[in-house]
Design a protein around this motif. Structure first.
Motif: not given
Length: 199
Positions: A42-52, A75-86, A104-110
């Motif tokens: 979670f800490q890694t994801l908390f600091l990653n701008p491409e993470s949900y 929002s549309p301004l957020n930039v997510f990477s499906e690879d962030a969790i991996r 992760n796949k479900y969350l990214f698709d949603a």
């Protein structure tokens, strides 16, 4: 003293995790399914701008500087990477489990379906502070921040208290649907809710 503000990099990711993990008993428990490494991931994801889970996506309610509730705005301004969790799992030298991959796949698709709308997610207050109007306070603050825009959210159908809170604040049920209920488990009934700006 109460303060509602955007989370900062210096806020405790442990406190944030303790609230986030309770907001969805299915998706997040599968994403963070390795008990002894869940906080590091979670800490890694908390600091990653491409993470949900990036800290800038969250607003927190603080009482005497202690985090007691939060909400994330997607929002549309957020930039997510499906690879962030991996990548977060790889940093811990752990192969990502099938349950985490599926969630992760479900969350990214949603998140990709949000489109041009503001989406309020992870609205939660720590259990020991519930029943004191803090959830209502968070929701009203978010409505002010989002302003004259449509807001959407999803709620598990049997969460009667949350449904009541959202309806009190102008949200209405848009549709019911079956949502992620855990890896290799039955889906659960949820409602998509929407709030139109007042004219």
């Amino acid at each position: 003293m109460e303060a509602f503000r955007k989370l900062r990099k210096t806020d405790s990711y442990v406190d944030v995790f303790d609230i986030v993990i309770d907001t969805d008993p299915y998706i997040y428990k599968d994403i963070f399914c390795i008990e002894e490494k869940k906080l590091e991931i979670f800490q890694t994801l908390f600091l990653n701008p491409e993470s949900y889970f990036y800290y800038e996506n969250y607003y927190g309610l603080f009482i005497d500087e202690k985090l007691i509730g939060l909400v994330s705005i997607q929002s549309p301004l957020n930039v997510f990477s499906e690879d962030a969790i991996r990548m977060a799992y790889m940093e811990q030298n752990i192969e990502i489990p099938e349950a985490a991959l599926a969630a992760n796949k479900y969350l990214f698709d949603a998140v990709c379906k949000i489109g041009n709308l503001a989406y309020a997610c992870n609205i939660s207050v720590k259990k020991e502070y519930r029943g004191n109007g803090y959830g209502d306070m968070i929701l009203k603050d978010i409505i002010k921040i989002i302003g004259n825009n449509i807001i959407c959210l999803t709620v598990i159908a049997d969460n009667i208290a949350a449904l009541h809170l959202y309806k009190q604040n102008g949200f209405m049920i848009q549709e019911s649907f079956l949502d992620y209920g855990g890896y290799n488990k039955e889906q659960i009934l949820c409602y998509s809710m929407i709030r139109f700006p007042k004219k």
